[in-house]
Each structure stands twice: as C-alpha cells, then as structure tokens.
Design a protein around this motif. Structure first.
Motif, mmCIF file in Angstrom:
data_model
loop_
_atom_site.group_PDB
_atom_site.id
_atom_site.type_symbol
_atom_site.label_atom_id
_atom_site.label_comp_id
_atom_site.label_asym_id
_atom_site.label_seq_id
_atom_site.Cartn_x
_atom_site.Cartn_y
_atom_site.Cartn_z
ATOM 1 N N MET A 1 -4.452 5.859 -6.535
ATOM 2 C CA MET A 1 -4.491 5.014 -5.375
ATOM 3 C C MET A 1 -4.766 5.873 -4.152
ATOM 4 S SD MET A 1 -2.491 3.721 -2.557
ATOM 5 C CE MET A 1 -0.955 4.489 -2.877
ATOM 6 N N GLN A 2 -5.610 5.354 -3.283
ATOM 7 C CA GLN A 2 -5.978 6.055 -2.054
ATOM 8 C C GLN A 2 -5.668 5.152 -0.866
ATOM 9 O OE1 GLN A 2 -10.187 6.204 -1.438
ATOM 10 N NE2 GLN A 2 -10.078 7.744 0.153
ATOM 11 N N ALA A 46 -5.406 0.203 1.079
ATOM 12 C CA ALA A 46 -5.096 0.935 -0.149
ATOM 13 C C ALA A 46 -6.128 0.511 -1.176
ATOM 14 C CB ALA A 46 -3.686 0.599 -0.633
ATOM 15 N N ALA A 48 -7.250 0.874 -5.200
ATOM 16 C CA ALA A 48 -6.885 1.246 -6.568
ATOM 17 C C ALA A 48 -7.842 0.532 -7.508
ATOM 18 C CB ALA A 48 -5.444 0.852 -6.877
ATOM 19 N N TYR A 77 0.088 -5.425 -7.718
ATOM 20 C CA TYR A 77 0.207 -4.004 -7.393
ATOM 21 C C TYR A 77 1.505 -3.679 -6.654
ATOM 22 C CZ TYR A 77 -4.547 -3.191 -8.936
ATOM 23 O OH TYR A 77 -5.684 -3.080 -9.695
ATOM 24 N N ILE A 82 2.798 1.361 -2.892
ATOM 25 C CA ILE A 82 1.606 1.153 -2.071
ATOM 26 C C ILE A 82 1.983 0.712 -0.660
ATOM 27 C CG2 ILE A 82 -0.485 -0.249 -1.803
ATOM 28 C CD1 ILE A 82 -0.688 -0.193 -4.911
#
Length: 129
Positions: A1-2, A46, A48, A77, A82
């Motif tokens: 995840m970014q 976020a 993913a 999620y 997150i």
C-alpha cells in the motif's frame, strides 16, 4: 500500500470510492469534488492493488491550526492501518499545529483517539443548512 498526494488523474476513481462509502452527499458530482480538492491544502490517497482504496484531506495554515475534513477507506480495506497512514501523512510532523475534526461517524472517536485526538469541550460549530 502506498500513500501519496492526490493527482488530477485520480478524481474519477476517488469519486467512485467516496460514493460507494457513504460520502455522495458531500461531493455532489466529479466537478464538485475537484473544487473540494483544490480548496484543501492537503489531500492524499492510499493505493493498494492498483486502485484507490483510501482518501483523506485537510485544511491548514501550516503553522497553528488545521482541520481534518475527510478520512475514507474502502470497507474491504479497513482495519489494515490505511486510515492511520492517511491521517499521519496529513498531519505531518509539525507539533505546533492544533488539529480538529468532526468525528460523527460510528467508530470515529475511537479511531481518532488512537491517533492522539481527544474530545474537546471548547469547540463551537455552525452546522450547514
């Protein structure tokens, strides 16, 4: 995840995320969402599995005061860190800023409490009509 800053190319996917997770009443149409984003000093997503799964935005002067306006994570999620990552990215590391928010959704007070927020007895608000 970014977690990263939002890009213009994210707007359609972000709009779908917000509508699917109970925020349609706050964003209107995609053009309205674009205005919401442009009026926010901080807006992050976020990502993913190559899709936008979370979003948060804040309004701040960057020195003294800040307001966390939206934190949204796709239902499938949630409970993976997150939301926490989004909020931490929004707040940054400026210890001099007092951050406030309205935490009316179920579980929000507990979630934000874990991130250092406390219930305030000094806030006053004028509700939208």
């Amino acid at each position: 995840m970014q977690v990263r800053s939002i890009a213009t190319s994210d707007l359609d996917a972000l709009y779908r995320l917000l509508v699917a997770n109970g925020w349609a009443h706050r964003v209107g149409e995609v053009k309205d969402l674009k205005r919401v984003i442009s009026g926010s000093q901080r807006a992050v997503v976020a990502v993913a599995d190559d899709e936008i799964v979370g979003f948060a935005r804040a309004i701040t002067d960057g020195i003294s005061n800040g307001y966390v306006s939206m934190v949204v994570v796709a239902e499938q999620y949630r409970r993976r860190g997150i939301g926490q990552a989004l909020v931490e990215r929004l707040l940054g590391s400026e210890p001099s800023i007092t951050w406030v928010l309205r935490a009316g959704r179920e579980g929000a007070a507990e979630f934000f409490g874990k991130l250092g927020f406390t219930i305030s007895t000094t806030a006053t608000e004028r509700l939208r009509r």
